[in-house]
Design a protein around this motif. Sequence first.
Motif: not given
Length: 185
Positions: A75-87
């Motif tokens: 849900a977070l990745a979808m909400g941000v529009g990009v997977d934030p993992t590692g960023k």
Amino acid sequence: MLQYDELAAARAVELLGFGKMNLQLARYWLSQWENGAPPLRGAIKPRQVKRLLPGIAILEMRSDRSVICRLAGSALAMGVGVDPTGKDVIALTPPEFRAARLARYCRVLDGAVSRCVKPLQTRFGTVVLVEDIQLPLGGVGEDGARQILYHADWRPQTLDRSIAELADGCATTIDESYPIVRAAA
């Protein structure tokens, strides 16, 4: 080293008025405390909070004050529009909201439980309130990095927001923290 107060942490969880999903995670987090300290990342067992996983993130603040997302739910990745993992989540934040977000994470790592509620506008013109919480995790990495357990209660029904709409919705309605450390003697 911080002297956490488990009773103050339990009081914070109840007093901050978390929504249902966030309250569930915060109570689980409390149940994992050991020897008067918040749980280490390894103590958080995904199977115990399976329903909450789409909104969970593990954030790591480094000594240079970058905040790296170590894990992000769908849900977070979808909400941000990009997977934030590692960023660096501060770098992903619109510039006008970076200082407030960094200050919130610093409060948490200085010994607080935090709750933030903000309005987000959907593509359909409706406004939804999203509540996120930040809970400190125990331990300090060899490099001085410390971690936060983060959860947002927003779940996509459809992909209802564009990146521009997300940025417009970053204005915070409620940003509150409750200290959970003992005062220095």
